[in-house]
Design an enzyme around this catalytic site. Structure first.
Site, PDB file in Angstrom:
ATOM      1  N   SER A   1       0.852  -1.185   0.000  1.00 50.97           N
ATOM      2  CA  SER A   1       0.000   0.000   0.000  1.00 50.97           C
ATOM      3  C   SER A   1       0.886   1.231   0.000  1.00 50.97           C
ATOM      4  CB  SER A   1      -0.892   0.005   1.249  1.00 50.97           C
ATOM      5  OG  SER A   1      -1.556   1.238   1.407  1.00 50.97           O
TER       6      SER A   1
ATOM      7  N   TYR B   1      -1.942   0.440  10.687  1.00 55.98           N
ATOM      8  CA  TYR B   1      -1.925  -0.046   9.308  1.00 55.98           C
ATOM      9  C   TYR B   1      -0.627   0.342   8.610  1.00 55.98           C
ATOM     10  CZ  TYR B   1      -3.597  -1.008   4.570  1.00 55.98           C
ATOM     11  OH  TYR B   1      -3.738  -1.494   3.284  1.00 55.98           O
TER      12      TYR B   1
END
Length: 245
Positions: free
Chosen positions: A131, A144
């Site tokens: 990501s 995250y």
């Protein structure tokens, strides 16, 4: 002719399901692996692939998955992952952090360790689904971003350690991707809050955009390694800079 074998984890929806379809369209036999048996069974039937129920956070489940794959694997897409919560570090839930590390990092580690001999035997390619959160931090994303930074570092380390082996190590790092479940899972079923993530963004990425990129990465000639491919919608300049109409 025998189709090259590909494995996609987290294939029950979103980027995983789209990638399984794209790899099948590119000529692969795809093993669709996820915890939700009904969904991967339906997908495998659709693309003439195989379904395996697998929880990447469980060592025995991953061992059973490897046994289903056999001795040769051309493509491994480590897609299983997710974000849980968006609290600030000072108030975040330790268990959310633990769950994110377990699936995004240790799950990828387990699957890669189990399948690496088959990948080397087939001179295959690993595509880790990271990501932009693995490159840039943002408020409310500490857990995250920590997990995806760890995944990015693991990918780079593997490339160094396996440079003498006939296996390619790659990472795709998507930015804003609108899927049915990612934000809904992150906000623990709060549909209104999940919808706000994409409010006013005319054209976020969709799962098929990322699947197309993954398939391109996985089908380059054997001597070509796409170390890192960052893919964002045009409306997103950075994690904190998104054009909203």
């Amino acid at each position: 002719m025998t189709r090259p074998l590909a494995l996609v984890t987290g294939a029950s929806g979103g980027i995983g399901a789209a990638t399984a379809r794209a790899l099948a369209a590119a000529g692969h036999e795809v093993v669709c692996a996820a915890r939700r048996t009904d969904r991967v069974a339906e997908l495998a039937a659709e693309i003439d692939g195989r379904a395996v129920t697998c929880d990447v956070t469980d060592a025995d489940s991953v061992t059973a998955l490897a046994a289903q794959i056999g001795e040769r694997l051309a493509v491994l897409v480590n897609n299983a992952g997710g974000a849980f919560g968006q609290d600030r570090v000072a108030t975040s839930d330790v268990e959310d952090w633990r769950a994110m590390y377990e699936v995004n990092v240790l799950g990828t580690l387990r699957v890669t360790q189990a399948l690496l001999p088959a990948l080397v035997a087939a001179e295959g390619v690993i595509v880790n689904v990271g990501s932009t959160a693995g490159r840039i931090s943002y408020e409310g994303g500490g857990g995250y971003t920590a997990a995806k930074h760890a995944l990015a570092t693991m990918t780079e380390t593997m490339r160094l350690e396996l440079v003498d082996q006939p296996v390619r190590i790659t990472e795709v790092a998507p930015g804003m991707v609108r899927t049915e479940e990612f934000s809904l899972t992150r906000f623990k079923g709060d549909a209104e809050r999940a919808e706000q993530v994409y409010a006013g963004v005319a054209a976020p990425l969709v799962a098929e955009d990322v699947a197309d990129a993954i398939t391109w990465m996985a089908t380059r000639p054997p001597h070509v390694n796409i170390d890192l491919l960052v893919i964002k919608p045009r409306a997103q300049a950075a994690a904190h800079k998104v054009h909203r109409e």
